[in-house]
Structure formats: C-alpha cells, structure tokens
Motif scaffolding. Structure first.
Motif, PDB file in Angstrom:
ATOM      1  N   ASP A 206       0.542  -1.166  -0.485  1.00 54.27           N
ATOM      2  CA  ASP A 206       0.241  -0.047  -0.089  1.00 54.27           C
ATOM      3  C   ASP A 206       0.626   1.330   0.447  1.00 54.27           C
ATOM      4  OD1 ASP A 206      -1.824   1.938   0.163  1.00 54.27           O
ATOM      5  OD2 ASP A 206      -2.538   0.735   2.041  1.00 54.27           O
ATOM      6  N   ALA A 207       2.218   1.599  -0.905  1.00 52.60           N
ATOM      7  CA  ALA A 207       2.591   2.423  -0.884  1.00 52.60           C
ATOM      8  C   ALA A 207       2.556   3.469  -0.942  1.00 52.60           C
ATOM      9  CB  ALA A 207       4.021   2.045  -1.771  1.00 52.60           C
ATOM     10  N   ALA A 208       1.346   3.526  -1.850  1.00 53.24           N
ATOM     11  CA  ALA A 208       0.860   5.212  -1.815  1.00 53.24           C
ATOM     12  C   ALA A 208      -0.061   5.380  -0.807  1.00 53.24           C
ATOM     13  CB  ALA A 208       0.090   5.217  -3.518  1.00 53.24           C
ATOM     14  N   LYS A 209      -0.905   5.022  -0.006  1.00 53.97           N
ATOM     15  CA  LYS A 209      -1.858   5.459   0.831  1.00 53.97           C
ATOM     16  C   LYS A 209      -0.207   5.277   2.166  1.00 53.97           C
ATOM     17  CE  LYS A 209      -5.003   4.223   4.069  1.00 53.97           C
ATOM     18  NZ  LYS A 209      -6.167   3.055   4.916  1.00 53.97           N
ATOM     19  N   ARG A 210       0.330   4.505   2.597  1.00 52.37           N
ATOM     20  CA  ARG A 210       1.693   4.317   4.136  1.00 52.37           C
ATOM     21  C   ARG A 210       3.546   4.978   2.813  1.00 52.37           C
ATOM     22  NH1 ARG A 210      -0.713   1.570   8.446  1.00 52.37           N
ATOM     23  NH2 ARG A 210      -3.010   1.131   7.158  1.00 52.37           N
ATOM     24  N   PRO A 211       3.177   6.097   2.881  1.00 56.18           N
ATOM     25  CA  PRO A 211       4.236   5.965   2.193  1.00 56.18           C
ATOM     26  C   PRO A 211       5.448   5.986   2.691  1.00 56.18           C
ATOM     27  CG  PRO A 211       3.392   8.498   2.524  1.00 56.18           C
ATOM     28  CD  PRO A 211       2.292   7.152   2.422  1.00 56.18           C
ATOM     29  N   VAL A 212       6.615   5.192   2.271  1.00 59.64           N
ATOM     30  CA  VAL A 212       7.883   4.474   3.073  1.00 59.64           C
ATOM     31  C   VAL A 212       9.416   5.333   1.897  1.00 59.64           C
ATOM     32  CG1 VAL A 212       9.954   2.878   3.666  1.00 59.64           C
ATOM     33  CG2 VAL A 212       7.245   2.800   4.284  1.00 59.64           C
ATOM     34  N   SER A 213       9.971   6.585   2.921  1.00 57.21           N
ATOM     35  CA  SER A 213      11.824   6.130   2.716  1.00 57.21           C
ATOM     36  C   SER A 213      12.563   5.500   2.613  1.00 57.21           C
ATOM     37  CB  SER A 213      12.315   7.572   2.840  1.00 57.21           C
ATOM     38  OG  SER A 213      11.907   7.992   4.256  1.00 57.21           O
ATOM     39  N   ALA A 214      14.030   5.487   1.876  1.00 57.63           N
ATOM     40  CA  ALA A 214      14.553   4.262   1.908  1.00 57.63           C
ATOM     41  C   ALA A 214      15.624   5.242   2.510  1.00 57.63           C
ATOM     42  CB  ALA A 214      14.986   3.270   0.806  1.00 57.63           C
ATOM     43  N   VAL A 215      16.994   4.865   3.444  1.00 62.43           N
ATOM     44  CA  VAL A 215      17.911   5.633   4.197  1.00 62.43           C
ATOM     45  C   VAL A 215      19.695   5.040   3.357  1.00 62.43           C
ATOM     46  CG1 VAL A 215      19.080   7.634   5.238  1.00 62.43           C
ATOM     47  CG2 VAL A 215      16.927   7.664   5.004  1.00 62.43           C
ATOM     48  N   ALA A 216      20.407   5.147   3.012  1.00 61.19           N
ATOM     49  CA  ALA A 216      22.066   4.401   2.595  1.00 61.19           C
ATOM     50  C   ALA A 216      22.519   5.617   3.625  1.00 61.19           C
ATOM     51  CB  ALA A 216      21.986   4.047   1.418  1.00 61.19           C
ATOM     52  N   ASP A 217      22.676   5.083   4.483  1.00 56.64           N
ATOM     53  CA  ASP A 217      23.662   6.177   5.381  1.00 56.64           C
ATOM     54  C   ASP A 217      22.211   7.433   5.653  1.00 56.64           C
ATOM     55  OD1 ASP A 217      25.662   4.079   6.817  1.00 56.64           O
ATOM     56  OD2 ASP A 217      27.023   5.161   5.316  1.00 56.64           O
ATOM     57  N   GLN A 218      22.761   8.445   5.564  1.00 59.57           N
ATOM     58  CA  GLN A 218      22.984   9.892   4.825  1.00 59.57           C
ATOM     59  C   GLN A 218      22.313  10.086   3.771  1.00 59.57           C
ATOM     60  OE1 GLN A 218      26.732  11.925   5.926  1.00 59.57           O
ATOM     61  NE2 GLN A 218      26.163  10.970   8.169  1.00 59.57           N
ATOM     62  N   TYR A 221      16.280   8.371  -0.218  1.00 58.00           N
ATOM     63  CA  TYR A 221      14.959   8.420  -1.564  1.00 58.00           C
ATOM     64  C   TYR A 221      13.766   7.857  -1.155  1.00 58.00           C
ATOM     65  CZ  TYR A 221      19.412   7.184  -3.804  1.00 58.00           C
ATOM     66  OH  TYR A 221      20.797   7.297  -3.675  1.00 58.00           O
ATOM     67  N   ARG A 222      13.068   8.930  -1.320  1.00 57.31           N
ATOM     68  CA  ARG A 222      11.528   8.765  -0.903  1.00 57.31           C
ATOM     69  C   ARG A 222      10.579   8.349  -1.674  1.00 57.31           C
ATOM     70  NH1 ARG A 222      10.688  12.436   3.273  1.00 57.31           N
ATOM     71  NH2 ARG A 222       8.593  12.988   2.842  1.00 57.31           N
ATOM     72  N   ASP A 223       8.941   7.894  -0.962  1.00 64.27           N
ATOM     73  CA  ASP A 223       7.935   7.441  -1.499  1.00 64.27           C
ATOM     74  C   ASP A 223       9.111   5.676  -2.471  1.00 64.27           C
ATOM     75  OD1 ASP A 223       6.575   8.944  -1.374  1.00 64.27           O
ATOM     76  OD2 ASP A 223       6.861  10.347  -2.785  1.00 64.27           O
ATOM     77  N   VAL A 224       9.457   4.739  -1.419  1.00 58.68           N
ATOM     78  CA  VAL A 224      10.240   3.709  -2.149  1.00 58.68           C
ATOM     79  C   VAL A 224       8.979   2.895  -2.635  1.00 58.68           C
ATOM     80  CG1 VAL A 224      11.676   4.434  -1.840  1.00 58.68           C
ATOM     81  CG2 VAL A 224      10.490   2.969  -0.092  1.00 58.68           C
ATOM     82  N   GLU A 225       9.272   1.581  -3.501  1.00 57.24           N
ATOM     83  CA  GLU A 225       8.246   0.980  -3.534  1.00 57.24           C
ATOM     84  C   GLU A 225       8.633  -0.551  -3.355  1.00 57.24           C
ATOM     85  OE1 GLU A 225       4.680  -0.348  -6.681  1.00 57.24           O
ATOM     86  OE2 GLU A 225       6.154  -0.573  -7.481  1.00 57.24           O
ATOM     87  N   THR A 226      10.045  -0.853  -3.666  1.00 54.50           N
ATOM     88  CA  THR A 226      11.171  -2.005  -3.382  1.00 54.50           C
ATOM     89  C   THR A 226      12.206  -1.492  -2.825  1.00 54.50           C
ATOM     90  OG1 THR A 226      11.972  -2.549  -5.175  1.00 54.50           O
ATOM     91  CG2 THR A 226       9.861  -4.063  -4.786  1.00 54.50           C
TER      92      THR A 226
END
Length: 259
Positions: A206-218, A221-226
């Motif tokens: 449910d990536a559009a409704k519950r957005p997630v960011s991915a962070v490599a150290d500092q 990247y926002r609105d990731v799917e995988t």
C-alpha cells in the motif's frame, strides 16, 4: 608499513580546523588523488562522508581518523604530541564491506547507493508502514507493520541499530542485523541476525497510502516501492586503528557500556 604520501582532511568545525593547521605545520601532505593514506579529523559523521567519497572515487586507501567530534566510534583519539608516523606504522587495519542498496520508487525510478553503517526504511507520514520482507528469495515476513526497519553491518551495529534495540555484531561475525523500528505487528518480533551473504528485499505494501523512504547512511530516497540490500564485496574499505582502540575490541566492549 611506511606511508610516504598522506592526505589530510578535516570537518568544518573550529576544533578540527585548528588540528588541521597544527598537522599542516608538522608534516608533508599531498592531494587525496595522490595519497596512499588519508588522515581524517572530525567525528563519525565526517568519517562516513570521507568513506563515501572514496567509494565514489573507487579509491581504496587506508583512512586513519582522529576524533574531534562527538562520539568518534570510528575514530582514534586525537593526540597532537605523538609522532604520527610511528603511530601509523603501529596501526591495525580493519576491512569494512559496505551494503549496496537498490531502490525502485512508486513512479518507477531506480537508484542505487552504498551504506557503510545501515540501510533503513522509514514511514513518511503518521501512518505506520506495511512491509513484506524477503530473504534469499523466500518471503520470511508477509506483513510487518512498523515505523520502519533497518539492515546494519557489524561496523554500524552500534549506531542506529543499537538505538533501535538491535544486536551488536562482532566485526568478524559474517552477519547482518535485521532490526524493526517500533514494530506494531507482529508485536513480539524483535528482528533477526542473518548471514552477510543474504540478499534482502523489502516490498512496501500500500505504498501510495502509506509512503516509505529508504536511507543509505545519510542519503534518502522517498516514496519507494521496493528496496534490495546486499553486501558489496567489490568495494571494501580499510580503516586504521591504534592497537589499543581497534574497532573489533570497541564493538565488543560497547555491549558493556552503561553510560
């Protein structure tokens, strides 16, 4: 080991810049492109910046850090009254392999970034994230409801991972820490220790409704799917430590710290 070509880098703080001026007067220095060793003056954040710059340059020369920051877990003690060359010749090398993170966003954009400490997935809004976790092609958690989750290397296991109640990993353990951040369901899941050959994939449900960011150290990247995470053995880095402050010893002793 005799280091004839040394580069000197410092974080933009008054303490680090004062130390840089002092060392500039005592020794001969070269540009980083010509160096066989790098001296880094600052804290852990600056050390990570230096190491990421080296990965970008594909330049693996040893780095000896001296702490002029806050924590300095990846650094040696700052001492100006020693013979630096003698200290470097006695230093113990430690090899650190970074994580490689590959991201696909909701819009289909693809990015990749290395992480020396950890890769973390974090919810972007007040709503919890819902994540599917796959290890080695097998779905191990169909749905993790949480604020986030992270994968930490042994070198990074005492940082964000430890604050999230994850395990401290010995440097030579050949393992990674998979640690949830404020898990809601399954409530009793506290994470896992995985072999460092593991390939880990996170799929945001449910990536559009519950957005997630991915962070490599500092780097975020926002609105990731995988998000795919694995050790990158082709870009190993070398840190140098005083014998009495070797990183593996410091990781072991951190488990007994009570401050």
């Amino acid at each position: 080991m005799n280091y004839m070509k040394m580069a000197l880098l410092a974080s933009p703080t008054p303490q680090a810049e004062a130390a840089l001026e002092e060392l500039h007067r005592k020794y001969d220095w070269v540009d980083i492109e010509d160096a066989s060793l790098v001296i880094a003056l600052g804290g852990d954040g600056f050390m990570l910046q230096v190491l990421h710059d080296m990965l970008a340059r594909q330049q693996n020369v040893p780095v000896f850090g001296m702490n002029l920051g806050t924590f300095g877990f990846l650094m040696n003690e700052w001492r100006s009254d020693d013979d630096l060359l003698q200290r470097l010749n006695k230093a113990k090398p430690v090899t650190v392999s970074p994580l490689a993170m590959k991201v696909t966003t909701i819009s289909g954009e693809k990015f990749s970034s290395p992480a020396i400490n950890e890769v973390s997935l974090l919810r972007e809004t007040r709503q919890t994230a819902k994540l599917e976790i796959t290890v080695g092609g097998r779905v191990v958690l169909p749905e993790l409801v949480c604020d986030g989750v992270l994968v930490a290397t042994p070198a990074g296991s005492t940082a964000y991972n430890f604050s999230a109640q994850g395990p401290i990993l010995p440097l030579d353990s050949g393992t990674l820490a998979l640690t949830p951040i404020s898990p809601f369901r399954p409530r009793r899941w506290r994470g896992a220790i995985l072999p460092d050959r593991a390939h880990i994939t996170f799929r945001v449900l449910d990536a559009a409704k519950r957005p997630v960011s991915a962070v490599a150290d500092q780097r975020e990247y926002r609105d990731v799917e995988t998000v795919e995470v694995a050790i990158d053995r082709t870009n190993a880095l070398t840190l140098l430590f005083d014998p009495e402050h070797a990183l593996d010893d410091r990781i072991a002793m951190e488990q007994f710290a009570i401050g």
